[in-house]
Enzyme design. Structure first.
Site, PDB file in Angstrom:
ATOM      1  N   LYS A 130     -14.279  -3.797  -3.718  1.00 58.64           N
ATOM      2  CA  LYS A 130     -15.173  -2.702  -4.097  1.00 58.64           C
ATOM      3  C   LYS A 130     -14.561  -1.809  -5.173  1.00 58.64           C
ATOM      4  CE  LYS A 130     -13.835   0.299  -0.299  1.00 58.64           C
ATOM      5  NZ  LYS A 130     -12.991  -0.634   0.443  1.00 58.64           N
ATOM      6  N   LYS A 179      -9.247 -10.693  -6.589  1.00 53.28           N
ATOM      7  CA  LYS A 179     -10.136 -10.775  -5.436  1.00 53.28           C
ATOM      8  C   LYS A 179     -11.361  -9.883  -5.650  1.00 53.28           C
ATOM      9  CE  LYS A 179      -9.139  -9.329  -1.154  1.00 53.28           C
ATOM     10  NZ  LYS A 179      -8.564  -9.129   0.166  1.00 53.28           N
ATOM     11  N   LYS A 227       0.806  -1.230   0.000  1.00 54.36           N
ATOM     12  CA  LYS A 227       0.000   0.000   0.000  1.00 54.36           C
ATOM     13  C   LYS A 227       0.831   1.268   0.000  1.00 54.36           C
ATOM     14  CE  LYS A 227      -4.258  -1.721   2.070  1.00 54.36           C
ATOM     15  NZ  LYS A 227      -5.205  -1.596   3.170  1.00 54.36           N
TER      16      LYS A 227
END
Ligand code: AMP
Ligand code: TRP
Length: 341
Positions: free
Chosen positions: A213, A210, A129
């Protein structure tokens, strides 16, 4: 060192159930992956009656990624409603918002002082990240696992249900416990991860990724209307051929769709394959859409029925209870580290 200090052992007096702690970040609408991979297990663990459960909304963690402050309050309340509609009972479990229990941030500071930065640099989530921003990466993202350790250790959690992507953070928590206890005396309990039937849903538009959203076309949100669910499922990518089979070479899309069907219906994958033998993808997708719609209907109805005041009250009560436990632990920690006059 004070003699009055409670050891974790003395606190976990006989008959007390083991403590279970877990959290979800309020970063947007929950999807079926979040439900089958996390929330559903939380409800089952609560209903097993085996644990003293704490479930929280990790709003402080969610600040480590860019967000719009105007949207955060509704994301927090929406996640609380998801917890309640899915079956978390605020009388049985303690449901709260992380930032409403200041001890989380306070304990994170103390744990920072026993955390080598080398360990934090090794964290895969940080590398993934924060890796691209280099030195501009916010320090919160770097420190994320220490706050997570605080979330867990404040309540003397014995078990922490998490996805396997969080295992490294849990291992760090265990390392911090050992280091802290060695330096300051027995204060914390070493938690264990709990993986109940690890399910990973893949995206409907790309079974190699995966369900997330960030790829909304391939994502079934818990709040999606039946018509939207049907459309997304009918448009889901399929594999070559037309047999409805899972776990065979060249069938990643069908494997994922069958997994969803099975997880929601409780029917074994092999039996679903038999049911759709010779019927083709279209027929199977229609069946799957009905299974998803029927499974989400009670959740959606329960969520619609929840009055905002009920959600607010659950969170207020939860924060009050969590604060009582957390403050007691924090005092014990302050005594251990020599900050108690
Ligand atoms: P996230 O919003 O990605 O932090 O996920 C919240 C929880 O949902 C975590 O416990 C994840 O392990 C779980 N989760 C997220 N995406 C999926 C997925 N596609 N399949 C299964 N579990 C998931
Ligand atoms: N990092 C977890 C996730 O992204 C959320 C979380 C924060 C958590 N603190 C926690 C989970 C403490 C379990 C225990 O899924």
């Amino acid at each position: 060192m004070t003699t009055k200090k409670l050891t974790p052992k003395a606190e976990g007096a006989p008959k007390r159930k083991p403590v279970l702690v877990s959290g979800i970040q309020p970063t947007g609408k929950l999807h079926l992956g979040n439900y089958l991979g996390a929330l559903k297990h939380f409800v089952e663990l609560q209903n097993s009656g085996k644990y003293n459960c704490y479930f929280f909304i990790a709003d402080l963690h969610s600040m480590t990624e860019a967000y719009n402050p105007d949207e955060k309050p509704s994301q927090i309340l929406d996640l609380a409603a998801d917890y309640l509609a899915a079956g978390i009972d605020s009388k049985q479990s303690i449901l709260f918002v992380q930032s409403e229990v200041p001890a989380h941030a306070e304990l994170a500071w103390i744990l920072n002082t026993v955390t080598p930065i080398g360990e934090l640099k090794r964290m895969t989530q940080f590398k993934e990240k924060g890796g691209t921003d280099g030195d501009a990466t916010n320090a919160g993202l770097f420190d994320y696992p220490v706050l997570m350790a605080a979330d867990i250790l404040l309540y003397n959690a014995a078990v922490v249900p998490v996805g396997d992507d969080q295992d490294q953070h849990l291992e760090l928590t265990r390392t911090l416990v050992r280091r802290f206890n060695k330096r300051y005396g027995d204060t914390f309990v070493e938690p264990q991860p709990l993986h109940t039937n690890v399910l990973r849903l893949m995206s409907l538009d790309d079974p190699r990724r995966k369900m997330s959203k960030s790829r909304s076309a391939g994502c079934l949100f818990l709040d999606d209307e039946p018509a939207v669910i049907r459309k997304k499922i009918m448009r889901a990518v399929t594999d070559s051929g037309n047999e409805v089979l899972a776990e065979v070479e060249g069938k990643p899309a069908m494997t994922n769709l069958l997994l969803i069907y099975s997880a929601l219906s409780g029917i074994a994958v092999r039996d679903i394959e038999k049911k759709y033998a010779g019927k083709g993808y279209g027929e199977f997708k229609k069946g799957l859409a009905e299974v998803v719609v029927n499974s989400l209907t009670p959740f959606q109805a329960a969520k619609k029925k929840l009055k905002p005041a009920i959600v607010e009250k659950a969170l207020d009560d939860g924060a009050k209870q969590a604060r009582t436990v957390a403050i007691k632990k924090l005092r014990e920690v302050y005594a251990s580290v020599g900050l108690m006059r």
